[in-house]
Design a protein around this motif. Structure first.
Motif, PDB file in Angstrom:
ATOM      1  N   ARG A  41       0.810  -1.364  -0.115  1.00 30.78           N
ATOM      2  CA  ARG A  41      -0.082   0.081  -0.070  1.00 30.78           C
ATOM      3  C   ARG A  41       0.809   1.238  -0.074  1.00 30.78           C
ATOM      4  NH1 ARG A  41      -4.370  -1.707   4.597  1.00 30.78           N
ATOM      5  NH2 ARG A  41      -5.356  -3.600   3.630  1.00 30.78           N
ATOM      6  N   ALA A  42       2.175   1.149  -0.455  1.00 23.90           N
ATOM      7  CA  ALA A  42       2.977   2.259  -0.294  1.00 23.90           C
ATOM      8  C   ALA A  42       2.669   3.190  -1.310  1.00 23.90           C
ATOM      9  CB  ALA A  42       4.311   1.913  -0.427  1.00 23.90           C
ATOM     10  N   PRO A  43       2.601   4.658  -0.919  1.00 27.72           N
ATOM     11  CA  PRO A  43       2.459   5.776  -2.289  1.00 27.72           C
ATOM     12  C   PRO A  43       3.726   5.452  -3.061  1.00 27.72           C
ATOM     13  CG  PRO A  43       3.221   6.953  -0.214  1.00 27.72           C
ATOM     14  CD  PRO A  43       3.035   5.159   0.078  1.00 27.72           C
ATOM     15  N   GLN A  44       3.591   6.198  -4.198  1.00 23.42           N
ATOM     16  CA  GLN A  44       4.553   6.358  -5.003  1.00 23.42           C
ATOM     17  C   GLN A  44       5.649   6.856  -4.515  1.00 23.42           C
ATOM     18  OE1 GLN A  44       3.376   8.586  -8.759  1.00 23.42           O
ATOM     19  NE2 GLN A  44       2.196   6.936  -9.299  1.00 23.42           N
ATOM     20  N   TYR A  45       6.848   6.391  -4.960  1.00 23.99           N
ATOM     21  CA  TYR A  45       8.148   6.898  -4.212  1.00 23.99           C
ATOM     22  C   TYR A  45       9.461   6.757  -5.045  1.00 23.99           C
ATOM     23  CZ  TYR A  45       8.841   1.800  -3.311  1.00 23.99           C
ATOM     24  OH  TYR A  45       9.354   0.546  -3.435  1.00 23.99           O
ATOM     25  N   CYS A  46      10.314   7.575  -4.947  1.00 23.26           N
ATOM     26  CA  CYS A  46      11.604   7.313  -5.788  1.00 23.26           C
ATOM     27  C   CYS A  46      12.789   6.475  -4.741  1.00 23.26           C
ATOM     28  CB  CYS A  46      12.113   8.848  -5.784  1.00 23.26           C
ATOM     29  SG  CYS A  46      14.006   8.752  -6.256  1.00 23.26           S
ATOM     30  N   LEU A  78      20.536  13.640  -0.690  1.00 25.90           N
ATOM     31  CA  LEU A  78      19.249  14.047  -0.060  1.00 25.90           C
ATOM     32  C   LEU A  78      18.976  15.458   0.002  1.00 25.90           C
ATOM     33  CD1 LEU A  78      19.604  11.702   3.213  1.00 25.90           C
ATOM     34  CD2 LEU A  78      18.075  11.291   1.243  1.00 25.90           C
ATOM     35  N   TYR A  79      19.943  16.308  -0.171  1.00 21.85           N
ATOM     36  CA  TYR A  79      19.563  17.685  -0.352  1.00 21.85           C
ATOM     37  C   TYR A  79      18.926  18.142  -1.934  1.00 21.85           C
ATOM     38  CZ  TYR A  79      19.964  22.683  -1.330  1.00 21.85           C
ATOM     39  OH  TYR A  79      19.803  23.805  -1.503  1.00 21.85           O
ATOM     40  N   HIS A  80      19.729  17.544  -2.843  1.00 16.07           N
ATOM     41  CA  HIS A  80      19.089  17.698  -4.214  1.00 16.07           C
ATOM     42  C   HIS A  80      17.836  17.086  -4.401  1.00 16.07           C
ATOM     43  CE1 HIS A  80      22.395  20.112  -5.769  1.00 16.07           C
ATOM     44  NE2 HIS A  80      23.219  19.512  -5.232  1.00 16.07           N
ATOM     45  N   LEU A  81      17.612  15.662  -4.314  1.00 18.47           N
ATOM     46  CA  LEU A  81      16.532  14.804  -4.235  1.00 18.47           C
ATOM     47  C   LEU A  81      15.396  15.587  -3.319  1.00 18.47           C
ATOM     48  CD1 LEU A  81      18.462  13.283  -5.902  1.00 18.47           C
ATOM     49  CD2 LEU A  81      17.010  11.508  -5.250  1.00 18.47           C
ATOM     50  N   GLY A  82      15.603  15.797  -2.305  1.00 20.98           N
ATOM     51  CA  GLY A  82      14.650  16.388  -1.350  1.00 20.98           C
ATOM     52  C   GLY A  82      14.059  17.788  -1.887  1.00 20.98           C
ATOM     53  N   THR A  87       9.830  21.209  -4.848  1.00 25.47           N
ATOM     54  CA  THR A  87       9.749  22.348  -5.756  1.00 25.47           C
ATOM     55  C   THR A  87       9.320  21.585  -6.971  1.00 25.47           C
ATOM     56  OG1 THR A  87      12.132  22.019  -6.381  1.00 25.47           O
ATOM     57  CG2 THR A  87      11.434  23.521  -4.574  1.00 25.47           C
ATOM     58  N   SER A  88       9.222  20.204  -7.232  1.00 30.23           N
ATOM     59  CA  SER A  88       8.919  19.941  -8.649  1.00 30.23           C
ATOM     60  C   SER A  88       7.459  18.971  -8.706  1.00 30.23           C
ATOM     61  CB  SER A  88       9.986  19.165  -9.198  1.00 30.23           C
ATOM     62  OG  SER A  88       9.513  18.439 -10.330  1.00 30.23           O
ATOM     63  N   ARG A  89       6.674  19.577  -9.534  1.00 30.78           N
ATOM     64  CA  ARG A  89       5.480  18.717  -9.476  1.00 30.78           C
ATOM     65  C   ARG A  89       5.752  17.271 -10.269  1.00 30.78           C
ATOM     66  NH1 ARG A  89       1.116  23.207 -12.019  1.00 30.78           N
ATOM     67  NH2 ARG A  89       1.336  24.654 -10.168  1.00 30.78           N
ATOM     68  N   THR A  90       6.703  16.949 -10.828  1.00 30.96           N
ATOM     69  CA  THR A  90       6.795  15.785 -11.436  1.00 30.96           C
ATOM     70  C   THR A  90       7.760  14.742 -10.518  1.00 30.96           C
ATOM     71  OG1 THR A  90       8.873  16.457 -12.491  1.00 30.96           O
ATOM     72  CG2 THR A  90       6.780  16.667 -13.707  1.00 30.96           C
ATOM     73  N   SER A  91       8.158  15.096  -9.528  1.00 31.10           N
ATOM     74  CA  SER A  91       9.212  14.348  -8.681  1.00 31.10           C
ATOM     75  C   SER A  91       8.254  13.699  -7.625  1.00 31.10           C
ATOM     76  CB  SER A  91      10.256  15.066  -7.914  1.00 31.10           C
ATOM     77  OG  SER A  91      11.071  15.709  -8.916  1.00 31.10           O
ATOM     78  N   SER A  92       8.787  12.384  -7.239  1.00 36.53           N
ATOM     79  CA  SER A  92       7.848  12.131  -6.189  1.00 36.53           C
ATOM     80  C   SER A  92       8.078  12.649  -4.689  1.00 36.53           C
ATOM     81  CB  SER A  92       8.278  10.617  -5.957  1.00 36.53           C
ATOM     82  OG  SER A  92       7.806   9.620  -4.671  1.00 36.53           O
ATOM     83  N   ARG A  93       6.935  12.800  -4.038  1.00 34.59           N
ATOM     84  CA  ARG A  93       7.007  13.207  -2.533  1.00 34.59           C
ATOM     85  C   ARG A  93       7.802  12.341  -1.687  1.00 34.59           C
ATOM     86  NH1 ARG A  93       1.521  14.160  -0.399  1.00 34.59           N
ATOM     87  NH2 ARG A  93       2.554  15.241   1.301  1.00 34.59           N
ATOM     88  N   TYR A  94       7.959  11.190  -1.985  1.00 31.49           N
ATOM     89  CA  TYR A  94       8.477  10.303  -1.091  1.00 31.49           C
ATOM     90  C   TYR A  94       9.802   9.620  -1.460  1.00 31.49           C
ATOM     91  CZ  TYR A  94       4.153  10.710   1.394  1.00 31.49           C
ATOM     92  OH  TYR A  94       2.967  11.007   2.123  1.00 31.49           O
ATOM     93  N   LEU A  95      10.746   9.388  -0.608  1.00 32.98           N
ATOM     94  CA  LEU A  95      12.101   8.857  -0.884  1.00 32.98           C
ATOM     95  C   LEU A  95      12.461   7.622  -0.312  1.00 32.98           C
ATOM     96  CD1 LEU A  95      14.164  12.097  -0.825  1.00 32.98           C
ATOM     97  CD2 LEU A  95      13.257  11.124  -3.054  1.00 32.98           C
ATOM     98  N   TRP A  96      13.047   6.673  -0.544  1.00 34.80           N
ATOM     99  CA  TRP A  96      13.697   5.470  -0.043  1.00 34.80           C
ATOM    100  C   TRP A  96      15.035   5.447  -0.262  1.00 34.80           C
ATOM    101  CZ3 TRP A  96      16.472   1.211  -0.615  1.00 34.80           C
ATOM    102  CH2 TRP A  96      16.473   0.106   0.257  1.00 34.80           C
ATOM    103  N   VAL A  97      15.901   5.070   0.906  1.00 36.16           N
ATOM    104  CA  VAL A  97      17.113   5.159   0.758  1.00 36.16           C
ATOM    105  C   VAL A  97      17.476   4.278   1.965  1.00 36.16           C
ATOM    106  CG1 VAL A  97      17.846   7.073   2.143  1.00 36.16           C
ATOM    107  CG2 VAL A  97      19.646   6.124   0.677  1.00 36.16           C
TER     108      VAL A  97
END
Length: 397
Positions: A41-46, A78-82, A87-97
């Motif tokens: 059930r995970a949301p979309q993530y990068c 994490l700085y750049h991807l965060g 700021t970007s509408r096309t980037s995923s709101r969630y990250l996995w590392v």
């Protein structure tokens, strides 16, 4: 206050949601919230693919308003991807590392999460390859009030003037990232790939073309190019991934391969933990073979030699692979150069009971066979005794 992990359930994973990025002339704070969800059930993530590096954990991020130490390369990532997520509408709101979303001090959790690492990368909306920070020049401060982000002109966020990927492709081909064992699985299983070099981003299709032009190898005939093995051996590590991943992101070949083939093909890759020479390939192994391997792996409580013995026993006893001390490609892939050590490991693998139930079943069959022989012998003796007594008119009841 240092961050403390809450236990993960067997079907759960953690995700990072960037909250704020605040910088001053002397300090920087990247704040994230931790989201724990069922994997189904995970949301979309990068999912982030990067190099850990050997440096100490000198940088700090905030997890749920608590301090968490990370290495410098991951901090920049994490700085750049965060920033992109905010700021970007096309980037995923969630990250996995992995270094943050897995409790690296908890061996049980680490084993469980590594076991489903292929699923984590396969189910990500896209995988971001982080190749470090690009050369930079000074840039003015930027304030983004709608995203609660203040961007000063500091060393880690300066913009590059007139950046061209082709100007850096030779260095990027030889980037240490391509030598990582975990990259193999992370790149091959991704639904879609993006390559990040500082603030610069390229879709995998574009970056693949940059690789092609940078090496002078024609993609349609790449498998027939006699220079390819030599280039991989000499350090053009990105080509190993280029060869293994099909050109079309939507057409990714998900055909699993035998463990022996994977170990040999990626024998030039490197890892900090020698056990990952096997563990990092499990997500790409054929289903039946993997099911047998998962009885033992991944398990970071096992010693390096124990992992090697089990692997060799698996290849010999299940896959019938003929292995000698001269099987150089295989042993190079396992990180074993000494022939004395190879001989010792092979001897131990020969004695290892890879199918634990097999010995029990064999003993049971032998026991039943012996019991049946005794029964048959008794029956035959009883019949002979009955015939002998009948000669004297006696009846045996």
């Amino acid at each position: 206050m240092a961050f403390e992990y809450e236990p993960l359930g067997p079907r759960q994973l953690r995700l990072l949601r960037p909250v704020t990025i605040h910088n001053t002339a002397d300090s920087s704070v990247i704040s994230f919230e931790i989201l724990t969800v069922d994997r189904s059930r995970a949301p979309q993530y990068c999912a982030i693919s990067y190099t850990w590096g050997d440096e100490d954990e000198t940088e700090t991020i905030q997890l749920d308003k608590q301090d968490f130490r990370v290495r410098g390369n991951l901090w920049s990532c994490l700085y750049h991807l965060g920033l992109s997520a905010l700021t970007s509408r096309t980037s995923s709101r969630y990250l996995w590392v992995d270094a943050v979303c897995i409790d690296q001090t908890n061996t049980s959790e680490k084993n469980a999460q590594v076991r489903v690492m292929d699923e984590i990368y396969r189910n990500a909306s896209y995988v971001s390859i982080w190749l470090g920070s690009a050369p930079r020049v000074e840039a003015p401060d930027v304030w983004l009030p709608q995203h609660r982000v203040y961007v000063p002109a500091r060393r880690f966020i300066r913009r590059t003037s007139n950046f061209q990927w082709m100007d850096h492709i030779e260095a990027l081909i030889d980037h240490p990232y391509w030598s990582r064992y975990w990259v193999i699985q992370e790149c091959l299983l991704a639904q879609s790939l993006q390559v990040h070099y500082g603030e610069h981003v390229a879709p995998w299709a574009y970056f693949r073309d940059y690789l092609r032009y940078g090496t002078g190898i024609d993609l349609p005939s790449i498998l027939q190019d006699s220079r390819v093995p030599e280039m991989i051996d000499s350090g053009k590590r990105g080509l190993a991934l280029l060869l293994a991943r099909p050109p079309n992101d939507m057409d990714i070949a998900r055909q699993q391969r035998p463990l022996e083939e994977l170990i040999e093909h990626h024998r030039h890759s490197q890892c900090k933990d020698p056990r990952d020479r096997v563990f990092a390939l499990l997500g790409l192994v054929e289903v039946v073979e993997r099911r047998n391997l998962e009885r033992f792996f991944p398990d970071y409580s096992l010693s390096v030699d124990r992992v090697l013995v089990i692997t060799l026993a698996h290849l010999r006893q299940m896959c019938a692979v003929p292995i000698t001390i001269d099987s150089d490609k295989l042993f190079q892939g396992l990180g074993v150069e000494s022939k004395e050590r190879r001989a010792r490991l092979l001897a131990e693998a020969e004695c290892f009971d890879y199918f634990p139930g097999q010995a029990v079943r064999t003993a049971l069959v032998r026991s039943l066979a012996a019991h049946y022989a005794v029964v048959v012998e008794r029956r035959e003796r009883r019949e002979r005794w009955t015939r002998w007594l009948s000669m004297f008119g006696c009846v045996v009841m």
